[in-house]
Design a protein around this motif. Sequence first.
Motif, PDB file in Angstrom:
ATOM      1  N   ASP A  58       0.822  -1.201   0.000  1.00 52.10           N
ATOM      2  CA  ASP A  58       0.000   0.000   0.000  1.00 52.10           C
ATOM      3  C   ASP A  58       0.865   1.264   0.000  1.00 52.10           C
ATOM      4  O   ASP A  58       0.620   2.209  -0.750  1.00 52.10           O
ATOM      5  CB  ASP A  58      -0.918  -0.010   1.220  1.00 52.10           C
ATOM      6  N   GLN A  59       1.899   1.254   0.815  1.00 53.33           N
ATOM      7  CA  GLN A  59       2.800   2.400   0.882  1.00 53.33           C
ATOM      8  C   GLN A  59       3.529   2.600  -0.442  1.00 53.33           C
ATOM      9  O   GLN A  59       3.682   3.726  -0.920  1.00 53.33           O
ATOM     10  CB  GLN A  59       3.816   2.188   2.015  1.00 53.33           C
ATOM     11  N   ALA A  60       3.974   1.490  -1.038  1.00 49.74           N
ATOM     12  CA  ALA A  60       4.737   1.573  -2.286  1.00 49.74           C
ATOM     13  C   ALA A  60       3.871   2.003  -3.466  1.00 49.74           C
ATOM     14  O   ALA A  60       4.380   2.576  -4.439  1.00 49.74           O
ATOM     15  CB  ALA A  60       5.386   0.231  -2.587  1.00 49.74           C
ATOM     16  N   ALA A  61       2.573   1.733  -3.395  1.00 48.87           N
ATOM     17  CA  ALA A  61       1.680   1.980  -4.540  1.00 48.87           C
ATOM     18  C   ALA A  61       1.063   3.373  -4.551  1.00 48.87           C
ATOM     19  O   ALA A  61       0.342   3.713  -5.496  1.00 48.87           O
ATOM     20  CB  ALA A  61       0.574   0.934  -4.562  1.00 48.87           C
ATOM     21  N   LYS A  62       1.349   4.198  -3.561  1.00 45.64           N
ATOM     22  CA  LYS A  62       0.741   5.525  -3.497  1.00 45.64           C
ATOM     23  C   LYS A  62       1.086   6.347  -4.740  1.00 45.64           C
ATOM     24  O   LYS A  62       2.240   6.417  -5.150  1.00 45.64           O
ATOM     25  CB  LYS A  62       1.205   6.253  -2.238  1.00 45.64           C
ATOM     26  N   ASP A  63       0.060   6.950  -5.314  1.00 44.60           N
ATOM     27  CA  ASP A  63       0.194   7.863  -6.459  1.00 44.60           C
ATOM     28  C   ASP A  63       0.715   7.181  -7.726  1.00 44.60           C
ATOM     29  O   ASP A  63       1.241   7.841  -8.621  1.00 44.60           O
ATOM     30  CB  ASP A  63       1.126   9.032  -6.107  1.00 44.60           C
ATOM     31  N   THR A  64       0.591   5.852  -7.817  1.00 48.23           N
ATOM     32  CA  THR A  64       1.052   5.152  -9.018  1.00 48.23           C
ATOM     33  C   THR A  64      -0.120   4.878  -9.967  1.00 48.23           C
ATOM     34  O   THR A  64      -1.243   4.649  -9.532  1.00 48.23           O
ATOM     35  CB  THR A  64       1.747   3.822  -8.675  1.00 48.23           C
ATOM     36  N   ASP A  65       0.193   4.903 -11.243  1.00 53.80           N
ATOM     37  CA  ASP A  65      -0.829   4.679 -12.271  1.00 53.80           C
ATOM     38  C   ASP A  65      -0.862   3.230 -12.743  1.00 53.80           C
ATOM     39  O   ASP A  65      -1.917   2.686 -13.062  1.00 53.80           O
ATOM     40  CB  ASP A  65      -0.558   5.586 -13.482  1.00 53.80           C
ATOM     41  N   ILE A  66       0.327   2.620 -12.850  1.00 51.90           N
ATOM     42  CA  ILE A  66       0.432   1.242 -13.321  1.00 51.90           C
ATOM     43  C   ILE A  66       1.367   0.472 -12.392  1.00 51.90           C
ATOM     44  O   ILE A  66       2.432   0.973 -12.006  1.00 51.90           O
ATOM     45  CB  ILE A  66       0.975   1.168 -14.765  1.00 51.90           C
ATOM     46  N   ILE A  67       0.963  -0.733 -12.043  1.00 48.48           N
ATOM     47  CA  ILE A  67       1.799  -1.635 -11.255  1.00 48.48           C
ATOM     48  C   ILE A  67       2.300  -2.740 -12.171  1.00 48.48           C
ATOM     49  O   ILE A  67       1.503  -3.384 -12.872  1.00 48.48           O
ATOM     50  CB  ILE A  67       1.014  -2.250 -10.080  1.00 48.48           C
ATOM     51  N   TYR A  68       3.610  -2.957 -12.177  1.00 48.77           N
ATOM     52  CA  TYR A  68       4.218  -4.039 -12.947  1.00 48.77           C
ATOM     53  C   TYR A  68       4.609  -5.139 -11.965  1.00 48.77           C
ATOM     54  O   TYR A  68       5.413  -4.908 -11.058  1.00 48.77           O
ATOM     55  CB  TYR A  68       5.456  -3.542 -13.702  1.00 48.77           C
ATOM     56  N   GLN A  69       4.044  -6.316 -12.147  1.00 50.46           N
ATOM     57  CA  GLN A  69       4.327  -7.438 -11.257  1.00 50.46           C
ATOM     58  C   GLN A  69       5.338  -8.373 -11.915  1.00 50.46           C
ATOM     59  O   GLN A  69       5.033  -9.066 -12.876  1.00 50.46           O
ATOM     60  CB  GLN A  69       3.032  -8.171 -10.909  1.00 50.46           C
ATOM     61  N   SER A  70       6.565  -8.369 -11.385  1.00 49.62           N
ATOM     62  CA  SER A  70       7.610  -9.250 -11.929  1.00 49.62           C
ATOM     63  C   SER A  70       8.252 -10.105 -10.845  1.00 49.62           C
ATOM     64  O   SER A  70       9.242 -10.792 -11.106  1.00 49.62           O
ATOM     65  CB  SER A  70       8.696  -8.413 -12.624  1.00 49.62           C
ATOM     66  N   ALA A  71       7.697 -10.068  -9.638  1.00 46.62           N
ATOM     67  CA  ALA A  71       8.259 -10.876  -8.547  1.00 46.62           C
ATOM     68  C   ALA A  71       7.927 -12.345  -8.751  1.00 46.62           C
ATOM     69  O   ALA A  71       6.897 -12.685  -9.343  1.00 46.62           O
ATOM     70  CB  ALA A  71       7.708 -10.403  -7.205  1.00 46.62           C
ATOM     71  N   ASN A  72       8.804 -13.206  -8.257  1.00 41.08           N
ATOM     72  CA  ASN A  72       8.541 -14.635  -8.336  1.00 41.08           C
ATOM     73  C   ASN A  72       8.923 -15.280  -7.017  1.00 41.08           C
ATOM     74  O   ASN A  72       9.532 -14.655  -6.146  1.00 41.08           O
ATOM     75  CB  ASN A  72       9.311 -15.288  -9.485  1.00 41.08           C
ATOM     76  N   LEU A  73       8.566 -16.532  -6.886  1.00 42.83           N
ATOM     77  CA  LEU A  73       8.834 -17.295  -5.673  1.00 42.83           C
ATOM     78  C   LEU A  73       9.505 -18.610  -6.040  1.00 42.83           C
ATOM     79  O   LEU A  73       9.376 -19.092  -7.173  1.00 42.83           O
ATOM     80  CB  LEU A  73       7.513 -17.603  -4.951  1.00 42.83           C
ATOM     81  N   PRO A  74      10.218 -19.229  -5.112  1.00 38.40           N
ATOM     82  CA  PRO A  74      10.763 -20.572  -5.370  1.00 38.40           C
ATOM     83  C   PRO A  74       9.634 -21.543  -5.720  1.00 38.40           C
ATOM     84  O   PRO A  74       8.529 -21.451  -5.180  1.00 38.40           O
ATOM     85  CB  PRO A  74      11.422 -20.940  -4.035  1.00 38.40           C
ATOM     86  N   TYR A  75       9.917 -22.455  -6.628  1.00 36.73           N
ATOM     87  CA  TYR A  75       8.904 -23.430  -7.055  1.00 36.73           C
ATOM     88  C   TYR A  75       8.167 -24.072  -5.881  1.00 36.73           C
ATOM     89  O   TYR A  75       6.950 -24.250  -5.921  1.00 36.73           O
ATOM     90  CB  TYR A  75       9.574 -24.547  -7.863  1.00 36.73           C
ATOM     91  N   SER A  76       8.909 -24.432  -4.850  1.00 34.03           N
ATOM     92  CA  SER A  76       8.321 -25.172  -3.738  1.00 34.03           C
ATOM     93  C   SER A  76       7.275 -24.365  -2.967  1.00 34.03           C
ATOM     94  O   SER A  76       6.500 -24.921  -2.198  1.00 34.03           O
ATOM     95  CB  SER A  76       9.415 -25.640  -2.767  1.00 34.03           C
ATOM     96  N   GLU A  77       7.235 -23.034  -3.189  1.00 33.36           N
ATOM     97  CA  GLU A  77       6.299 -22.183  -2.469  1.00 33.36           C
ATOM     98  C   GLU A  77       5.088 -21.783  -3.312  1.00 33.36           C
ATOM     99  O   GLU A  77       4.182 -21.105  -2.821  1.00 33.36           O
ATOM    100  CB  GLU A  77       7.018 -20.911  -1.982  1.00 33.36           C
ATOM    101  N   TRP A  78       5.072 -22.195  -4.569  1.00 35.22           N
ATOM    102  CA  TRP A  78       4.011 -21.735  -5.463  1.00 35.22           C
ATOM    103  C   TRP A  78       2.610 -22.110  -4.981  1.00 35.22           C
ATOM    104  O   TRP A  78       1.723 -21.268  -4.952  1.00 35.22           O
ATOM    105  CB  TRP A  78       4.232 -22.291  -6.867  1.00 35.22           C
ATOM    106  N   LYS A  79       2.406 -23.354  -4.640  1.00 33.63           N
ATOM    107  CA  LYS A  79       1.069 -23.831  -4.298  1.00 33.63           C
ATOM    108  C   LYS A  79       0.481 -23.055  -3.128  1.00 33.63           C
ATOM    109  O   LYS A  79      -0.691 -22.634  -3.159  1.00 33.63           O
ATOM    110  CB  LYS A  79       1.099 -25.324  -3.974  1.00 33.63           C
ATOM    111  N   GLU A  80       1.294 -22.827  -2.115  1.00 33.33           N
ATOM    112  CA  GLU A  80       0.806 -22.175  -0.910  1.00 33.33           C
ATOM    113  C   GLU A  80       0.782 -20.650  -1.035  1.00 33.33           C
ATOM    114  O   GLU A  80      -0.179 -19.997  -0.609  1.00 33.33           O
ATOM    115  CB  GLU A  80       1.695 -22.562   0.282  1.00 33.33           C
ATOM    116  N   LYS A  81       1.811 -20.074  -1.647  1.00 33.75           N
ATOM    117  CA  LYS A  81       2.001 -18.630  -1.542  1.00 33.75           C
ATOM    118  C   LYS A  81       1.675 -17.817  -2.789  1.00 33.75           C
ATOM    119  O   LYS A  81       1.383 -16.617  -2.686  1.00 33.75           O
ATOM    120  CB  LYS A  81       3.447 -18.339  -1.117  1.00 33.75           C
TER     121      LYS A  81
END
Length: 314
Positions: A62-85
């Motif tokens: 929420d803090q990082a997104a203040k006054d932003t027009d577009i959010i680019y999501q490029s984060a990833n997680l280790p394979y073993s965490e995909w199902k849960e997270k």
Amino acid sequence: MKRALVIGASGGMGYSIVKELSNRGIQVNAFARNRVKLDKLFHNDPNVTICSGDIFRLADLDQAAKDTDIIYQSANLPYSEWKEKLPIMMSNILQTAEKHDAKLAIVDNIYVYGRSKGKEVRETTIKNPNTKKGRIRLDVENMVMQSNVAALIAHFPDFYGPYAENTILNYTLNNIVNDKKASFVGDQNIAREYIYTKDGAKAIVNLSLHEQAYGETWNIPGYGVISGKELIQISREHTGFQKNVSTVSKNMIRFLGLFNRQMKEVVEMFYLNEDPVVLNGEKYEKLIGPVPRTPYSEGLKDTIDHMKRSEVLQ
């Protein structure tokens, strides 16, 4: 667009998206967990604001997104965490985008398509993932498309480029750069598709600036297909590397998986080395124009030079 938020800004695609936006004169909030790394990457860029935080904390997003027009999501997680997270992560991002009335541009892979059976994959191709990870990605894609957020999803082949450290090619290039015994995952004679992160960043930023791109999925191909042998030869010519490059087979990864959870997860995706998925970019070209495509010879040389500079600075 006046200001953007890039989530996963310290990774290969995140870094390239931040730099692409900055080069266009757009103010960028660069978000990742590791503030030290963010400072190292962007401390001298006047268009970038560092925003370190936890993607699983809505308050941080929420803090990082203040006054932003577009959010680019490029984060990833280790394979073993995909199902849960992975569903939780995307839910947090969607909530943040909706709260700030921001559009969302998502970096995704090719797992949702499953086996290509030798055919070029289009956006109209039925998504029939043949792996658990592909099904998870498809569930998340459906979550996005059924949300109240104006979103686009860009599907990319495997990445290579500056700071693209958790990639299949980096596994080979890192040892070549350091003049160590190197290995290549999969049959070196089979041609696959890869995309240079700087090209990928240009493509998704181009899409994000077109209203017609939202509510759609997009395929962003690389510079055609190339075999492992050809990739290794380009790397040899640029570095003078002379050691043998061995082949990592599926059975070898399966054996390593007995002792390493992450390697166990990699086995499931080995089909991409046997039946490569090649993307068709005609949909992008009809809306935007030519797909950004850097020849492998240029992209690999730039990546290797960057890796060498990083080694010197460490």
